[in-house]
Scaffold this active site. Structure first.
Site, short mmCIF file in Angstrom:
data_model
loop_
_atom_site.label_atom_id
_atom_site.label_comp_id
_atom_site.label_asym_id
_atom_site.label_seq_id
_atom_site.Cartn_x
_atom_site.Cartn_y
_atom_site.Cartn_z
NE ARG A 108 117.19 5.10 11.99
CZ ARG A 108 116.97 4.74 10.74
NH1 ARG A 108 117.22 3.51 10.35
NH2 ARG A 108 116.53 5.61 9.86
CE LYS A 143 97.74 23.30 15.04
NZ LYS A 143 96.54 22.99 14.23
CE LYS A 175 95.02 29.54 18.00
NZ LYS A 175 94.93 29.46 16.52
CD GLU A 205 91.56 30.94 15.45
OE1 GLU A 205 92.47 30.14 15.19
OE2 GLU A 205 90.83 30.86 16.46
CG ASP A 226 90.40 28.30 12.23
OD1 ASP A 226 91.27 27.67 11.61
OD2 ASP A 226 89.89 27.88 13.29
#
Length: 295
Positions: A108, A143, A175, A205, A226
């Protein structure tokens, strides 16, 4: 789906072993594999086959091999189609032979890694194929699943993509919240440039073309465009005119990627390739010639 053009160097075993050990310990719990220990004779031998059940690209064989060998070093994995190989349903990926108990105990965990990373490689290859003919490269983001960033970014490379930064320490990405706290793009870029060494790049960004103009005036190395439309992206590329690397981001899918690439951007970053790509269905099939457990 075509195979990635370049071979990808494997990750060092020293990086992979702690991940595989942790997964095995989680599965073994406090008493080990009580099912296999009760049912399978200690001297039983088996031969199994890792077989593709879907079309895709394989990745993660080193982790699967480690799972088997950490449980029982006598288990051998003979690879037929190495990482990066294109798969069709029914293709033999590898043959696994050795003590049956250990093989079933590790099954597994080995498949979890292999199916997950092959899913990332397969999804990446599909997007890479979709934008073929344009200069845009497909990249990942931060991410990723905790603890799996290295293997997940490796799988994306296997699928023909490229990596964005690996962490907060290998590149400046300013950002929207950084800009808000700093009081604007120019002061944010100025503080960043004063704090870093000459080898570190600065990316900002931007959500609008006005912000883009400000970022370019500040002399950034790259701009993250973005959530812009393809038309806005094309205008942004014209504004940049080669002065910075252009990266498109924001809810880009397999269906929308070609239009984004046609805008002329250098990079397309896609978070779902690592955080939620569907697994590739791969099975571990018992071979009939070993049905008697080699007793």
């Amino acid at each position: 789906m075509s195979e990635p053009a370049l071979s990808v160097p494997p990750l060092p075993a020293i990086m992979l072993e702690p991940l595989v050990r942790a997964a095995l310990l989680e599965d073994l719990g406090r008493a080990g594999d009580i099912t296999s220990d009760a049912i399978v004779p200690a001297d039983a031998h088996a031969v199994t086959a890792l077989v593709a059940r879907q079309k895709g690209v394989v990745a993660g064989l080193d982790l699967a091999r480690l799972a088997f060998r950490l449980v029982d070093p006598r288990i051998e994995v003979m690879v037929e189609r190495p990482d990066g190989s294109a798969l069709e349903p029914g293709d033999l990926i590898a043959t696994v032979a050795g003590p049956a108990r250990g093989m079933l105990t590790a099954e597994r965990v080995a498949l979890n890694f292999l199916c997950h990373l092959s899913g990332i490689a397969s999804a990446t290859a599909a997007v890479v194929d979709a934008v073929r003919g344009h200069k845009a490269r497909i990249t990942c983001t931060r991410k990723t699943m905790p603890g799996l960033r290295g293997p997940q970014k490796y799988a994306l490379r296997v699928g023909g993509g490229a990596n964005h930064r690996f962490g907060l320490d290998d590149g400046i990405l300013i950002k929207d919240n950084h800009i808000a706290v700093a009081g604007g793009i120019r002061p944010a870029v100025g503080r960043a440039r004063a704090a870093i060494g000459h080898m570190v790049k600065i990316e900002v960004e931007v959500d609008t073309l006005a912000q883009l103009d400000e970022a370019l005036d500040a002399g950034v190395d790259a701009v993250l465009l973005d959530n812009m439309t393809p038309a806005e992206l094309a205008q942004a590329v014209r504004m940049v005119d080669g002065r910075a690397v252009t990266e498109a981001s924001g809810r880009i899918t397999l269906a929308t990627a070609p239009a984004v690439a046609a805008s002329g951007v250098d990079l397309i970053s896609i978070g779902w390739l690592t955080h939620s790509a569907a697994v590739l269905d791969i099975g571990l099939d018992h071979q009939e010639r070993e049905a008697a457990w080699a007793l």
